[in-house]
Design an enzyme around this catalytic site. Sequence first.
Site, PDB file in Angstrom:
ATOM      1  N   ASP A   6      -2.572   0.705   2.856  1.00 49.60           N
ATOM      2  CA  ASP A   6      -3.091   2.031   3.218  1.00 49.60           C
ATOM      3  C   ASP A   6      -4.409   2.199   2.474  1.00 49.60           C
ATOM      4  OD1 ASP A   6      -3.186   4.723   4.157  1.00 49.60           O
ATOM      5  OD2 ASP A   6      -2.257   5.439   2.320  1.00 49.60           O
ATOM      6  N   SER A   7      -5.087   3.310   2.760  1.00 52.00           N
ATOM      7  CA  SER A   7      -6.306   3.612   2.019  1.00 52.00           C
ATOM      8  C   SER A   7      -6.002   3.933   0.560  1.00 52.00           C
ATOM      9  CB  SER A   7      -7.010   4.811   2.659  1.00 52.00           C
ATOM     10  OG  SER A   7      -6.122   5.919   2.682  1.00 52.00           O
ATOM     11  N   CYS A  69      -0.776   3.353   7.603  1.00 54.48           N
ATOM     12  CA  CYS A  69      -1.862   4.335   7.663  1.00 54.48           C
ATOM     13  C   CYS A  69      -2.149   4.628   9.128  1.00 54.48           C
ATOM     14  CB  CYS A  69      -3.097   3.730   6.989  1.00 54.48           C
ATOM     15  SG  CYS A  69      -4.564   4.761   7.108  1.00 54.48           S
ATOM     16  N   GLU A 148      -4.249  12.072  -3.211  1.00 62.13           N
ATOM     17  CA  GLU A 148      -4.681  10.913  -3.994  1.00 62.13           C
ATOM     18  C   GLU A 148      -4.897  11.298  -5.462  1.00 62.13           C
ATOM     19  OE1 GLU A 148      -5.140   6.956  -3.556  1.00 62.13           O
ATOM     20  OE2 GLU A 148      -4.555   8.342  -1.993  1.00 62.13           O
ATOM     21  N   CYS A 180      -0.320  11.520   9.141  1.00 63.59           N
ATOM     22  CA  CYS A 180      -1.012  10.805   8.064  1.00 63.59           C
ATOM     23  C   CYS A 180       0.045  10.554   6.994  1.00 63.59           C
ATOM     24  CB  CYS A 180      -2.157  11.646   7.515  1.00 63.59           C
ATOM     25  SG  CYS A 180      -2.835  11.011   5.954  1.00 63.59           S
ATOM     26  N   HIS A 182      -0.158  10.149   3.898  1.00 57.16           N
ATOM     27  CA  HIS A 182      -0.312  10.935   2.664  1.00 57.16           C
ATOM     28  C   HIS A 182       0.429  12.272   2.762  1.00 57.16           C
ATOM     29  CE1 HIS A 182      -3.611   8.189   1.637  1.00 57.16           C
ATOM     30  NE2 HIS A 182      -3.693   8.759   0.449  1.00 57.16           N
TER      31      HIS A 182
HETATM   32  N1  DGL Z   1      -2.862   7.661   4.849  1.00 58.17           N
HETATM   33  C1  DGL Z   1      -3.804   7.562   5.909  1.00 58.17           C
HETATM   34  C2  DGL Z   1      -3.207   7.927   7.259  1.00 58.17           C
HETATM   35  O1  DGL Z   1      -2.021   7.768   7.448  1.00 58.17           O
HETATM   36  C3  DGL Z   1      -5.178   8.121   5.775  1.00 58.17           C
HETATM   37  C4  DGL Z   1      -5.624   8.900   4.620  1.00 58.17           C
HETATM   38  C5  DGL Z   1      -7.124   8.763   4.429  1.00 58.17           C
HETATM   39  O2  DGL Z   1      -7.515   7.795   3.807  1.00 58.17           O
HETATM   40  O3  DGL Z   1      -7.867   9.598   4.961  1.00 58.17           O
HETATM   41  O4  DGL Z   1      -3.906   8.325   8.153  1.00 58.17           O
END
Ligand code: DGL
Length: 256
Positions: A6-7, A69, A148, A180, A182
Amino acid sequence: MIGVFDSGLGGLSVLAALADVLPRADFIYYADTAHVPYGEKDDLFIQRRVLAIGNELVADGCTLLVVACNTATAAAVQALRDAHPGVAVVGVEPGIKPAAANSITRKIGVLVTPSTARSGRLQRLIADHAQGVEVRVESCPDWATRVESLNLDDPELIADVRHRITTLLTWGADRIVLGCTHYSFLAPVMLPLIAGKASLIEGADAVARQTQRLAGCSAQGSGRLILKASAYPERLRAALPALGLEHLAARLAPPG
Ligand code: DGL
């Protein structure tokens, strides 16, 4: 070995679901913390990062890749599959299909990053699976960055989450899709607001089931976890308790 990336920290919510269904599998989790958030970047940038991470994980011995992600899946899962035709790739997508299939009010809300909000892949998902159900897409700039920073009690963040959820409920949504990874860590703020009115739809369990189906011998290992990151790798281990994932620490390979 299964590579999950993931990011940043968001994909840890997917890793937790994977570790539940694949207790013997070995995992590498890669967080692209030098480039988070992806949600504010363009597709070409995200594709370059996804390909670089995919190459690194395959070189590390991963035989299955999980793109944990939504943003990276929308922008780059096809490029990743094309680059590694011999490696199974599982992506994560907003659960439009189950949300639409189960909505009584026939209105669903979808919370996504700005990049996913404008992606053709999300538009196609809606066109293919909404089945006449009304879909309201909410782009949530900043949420991933705030998760984050692990500042989950930030009053500004909580107020924004509450505002968006209340807006969706007032509009009539009875299913709210977390588009997302996150945002799973914001569920504790959302659940009391939606109780009795709507349910949250997350993608992690569906990804875990799909990965389990494809895992084959990648499911057999010693249940180890290696954490990697493009910046501040030590933050990943430290984030586990803050995210309610301390149990994953038991899988960590001893250093060295
Ligand atoms: N966790 C990521 C997602 O599911 C993206 C979060 C990000 O880096 O903007 O889209």
